[in-house]
Design a protein around this motif. Structure first.
Motif, mmCIF file in Angstrom:
data_model
loop_
_atom_site.group_PDB
_atom_site.id
_atom_site.type_symbol
_atom_site.label_atom_id
_atom_site.label_comp_id
_atom_site.label_asym_id
_atom_site.label_seq_id
_atom_site.Cartn_x
_atom_site.Cartn_y
_atom_site.Cartn_z
ATOM 1 N N TYR A 82 3.990 -63.032 -28.761
ATOM 2 C CA TYR A 82 3.418 -61.719 -28.472
ATOM 3 C C TYR A 82 2.117 -61.866 -27.690
ATOM 4 O O TYR A 82 1.546 -62.945 -27.577
ATOM 5 C CB TYR A 82 3.182 -60.928 -29.764
ATOM 6 N N VAL A 83 1.661 -60.756 -27.159
ATOM 7 C CA VAL A 83 0.395 -60.698 -26.419
ATOM 8 C C VAL A 83 -0.726 -60.452 -27.425
ATOM 9 O O VAL A 83 -0.668 -59.502 -28.200
ATOM 10 C CB VAL A 83 0.429 -59.575 -25.363
ATOM 11 N N LYS A 84 -1.738 -61.319 -27.399
ATOM 12 C CA LYS A 84 -2.895 -61.152 -28.281
ATOM 13 C C LYS A 84 -3.962 -60.282 -27.630
ATOM 14 O O LYS A 84 -4.491 -59.370 -28.249
ATOM 15 C CB LYS A 84 -3.502 -62.518 -28.635
ATOM 16 N N THR A 85 -4.310 -60.601 -26.370
ATOM 17 C CA THR A 85 -5.431 -59.921 -25.715
ATOM 18 C C THR A 85 -5.148 -59.728 -24.237
ATOM 19 O O THR A 85 -4.585 -60.611 -23.585
ATOM 20 C CB THR A 85 -6.721 -60.755 -25.865
ATOM 21 N N ILE A 86 -5.558 -58.572 -23.726
ATOM 22 C CA ILE A 86 -5.517 -58.302 -22.293
ATOM 23 C C ILE A 86 -6.942 -58.012 -21.846
ATOM 24 O O ILE A 86 -7.588 -57.104 -22.374
ATOM 25 C CB ILE A 86 -4.614 -57.093 -21.953
ATOM 26 N N HIS A 87 -7.440 -58.785 -20.885
ATOM 27 C CA HIS A 87 -8.762 -58.569 -20.283
ATOM 28 C C HIS A 87 -8.560 -58.062 -18.865
ATOM 29 O O HIS A 87 -7.711 -58.586 -18.145
ATOM 30 C CB HIS A 87 -9.553 -59.879 -20.174
ATOM 31 N N VAL A 88 -9.346 -57.083 -18.455
ATOM 32 C CA VAL A 88 -9.370 -56.655 -17.057
ATOM 33 C C VAL A 88 -10.801 -56.836 -16.573
ATOM 34 O O VAL A 88 -11.739 -56.314 -17.186
ATOM 35 C CB VAL A 88 -8.899 -55.193 -16.888
ATOM 36 N N PRO A 105 2.095 -58.268 -32.693
ATOM 37 C CA PRO A 105 3.549 -58.169 -32.562
ATOM 38 C C PRO A 105 4.092 -56.780 -32.896
ATOM 39 O O PRO A 105 5.159 -56.404 -32.420
ATOM 40 C CB PRO A 105 4.073 -59.220 -33.547
ATOM 41 N N ARG A 106 3.355 -56.018 -33.658
ATOM 42 C CA ARG A 106 3.836 -54.679 -34.035
ATOM 43 C C ARG A 106 3.548 -53.626 -32.961
ATOM 44 O O ARG A 106 3.927 -52.468 -33.113
ATOM 45 C CB ARG A 106 3.205 -54.270 -35.356
ATOM 46 N N ALA A 107 2.899 -54.019 -31.870
ATOM 47 C CA ALA A 107 2.606 -53.063 -30.796
ATOM 48 C C ALA A 107 3.889 -52.576 -30.129
ATOM 49 O O ALA A 107 3.909 -51.494 -29.554
ATOM 50 C CB ALA A 107 1.684 -53.700 -29.754
ATOM 51 N N GLY A 108 4.942 -53.383 -30.188
ATOM 52 C CA GLY A 108 6.223 -52.956 -29.638
ATOM 53 C C GLY A 108 6.377 -53.240 -28.165
ATOM 54 O O GLY A 108 7.395 -53.744 -27.732
ATOM 55 N N ARG A 109 5.364 -52.938 -27.399
ATOM 56 C CA ARG A 109 5.426 -53.114 -25.946
ATOM 57 C C ARG A 109 4.055 -53.541 -25.462
ATOM 58 O O ARG A 109 3.045 -52.942 -25.835
ATOM 59 C CB ARG A 109 5.833 -51.789 -25.298
ATOM 60 N N ALA A 110 4.009 -54.540 -24.602
ATOM 61 C CA ALA A 110 2.734 -55.031 -24.078
ATOM 62 C C ALA A 110 2.435 -54.349 -22.754
ATOM 63 O O ALA A 110 2.671 -54.892 -21.677
ATOM 64 C CB ALA A 110 2.770 -56.542 -23.911
ATOM 65 N N ALA A 111 1.920 -53.130 -22.839
ATOM 66 C CA ALA A 111 1.600 -52.363 -21.638
ATOM 67 C C ALA A 111 0.609 -51.262 -21.998
ATOM 68 O O ALA A 111 0.602 -50.771 -23.125
ATOM 69 C CB ALA A 111 2.856 -51.749 -21.043
ATOM 70 N N PHE A 112 -0.235 -50.920 -21.027
ATOM 71 C CA PHE A 112 -1.097 -49.758 -21.180
ATOM 72 C C PHE A 112 -1.445 -49.208 -19.809
ATOM 73 O O PHE A 112 -1.416 -49.911 -18.810
ATOM 74 C CB PHE A 112 -2.360 -50.060 -21.996
ATOM 75 N N SER A 113 -1.762 -47.927 -19.785
ATOM 76 C CA SER A 113 -2.193 -47.249 -18.565
ATOM 77 C C SER A 113 -3.484 -46.512 -18.861
ATOM 78 O O SER A 113 -3.655 -45.963 -19.948
ATOM 79 C CB SER A 113 -1.152 -46.238 -18.091
ATOM 80 N N THR A 114 -4.370 -46.502 -17.892
ATOM 81 C CA THR A 114 -5.633 -45.798 -18.036
ATOM 82 C C THR A 114 -6.183 -45.517 -16.640
ATOM 83 O O THR A 114 -5.551 -45.828 -15.640
ATOM 84 C CB THR A 114 -6.641 -46.627 -18.877
#
Length: 154
Positions: A82-88, A105-114
């Motif tokens: 699973y994805v632990k951290t996303i840095h931008v 792992p419970r996030a379900g999907r490794a994606a976000f929009s902002t």
């Protein structure tokens, strides 16, 4: 006492003068060197590979105040992978770190929009840390015609 428009403007001008004085000692923009230092700090000696991450930003934006951004990661988001951290991170805003998202792992999907603010035309980079400690990245170049993050004007 009823506050008139004139009293409000006088008070606001005083506040802006104080805020401008407080900000004048701070650096007004990050630099590509500051972004590289931040990436090195995030990597902590580990190799950052290209792939698995998709950073979606428009290549040309007319207003830097609300730039749509989507980050997606190719990950099964299972208990073991699973994805632990996303840095931008970016190279020309007042701060090089735009956002950090912590997932599990419970996030379900490794994606976000902002939507983010961009001070100028620049490179934006997304760095993802996976559960096994590997790092992945993607970058996008954005041309901004009307800049945001103009803190040094105050």
């Amino acid at each position: 006492m009823i506050e008139t428009r004139r009293i409000f403007l006088v008070r606001s001008a005083g506040f802006l003068a104080l805020a401008g004085g407080a900000l004048s000692g701070a650096p007004s923009l990050a630099t590509p060197q500051a972004m590289a230092a931040l990436i090195a700090e995030i990597a902590a000696g580990r190799e950052i590979k290209k792939g698995k991450v998709t950073l979606d930003l428009p290549p040309l934006i007319d207003n830097g105040n609300a730039v749509p951004m989507t980050v997606t990661v190719d990950s099964p988001m299972s208990e073991r992978d699973y994805v632990k951290t996303i840095h931008v991170v970016n190279e020309k805003n007042p701060q090089p770190h735009v956002i950090v998202c912590h997932l599990g792992p419970r996030a379900g999907r490794a994606a976000f929009s902002t939507r983010i603010k961009l001070a100028d035309a620049q490179t934006v980079t997304a760095i993802v840390e996976m559960s096994d400690g590997t790092l992945w990245m993607d970058s996008a170049n954005v041309i901004v015609t009307l800049a945001a993050c103009l803190e040094d004007i105050l």
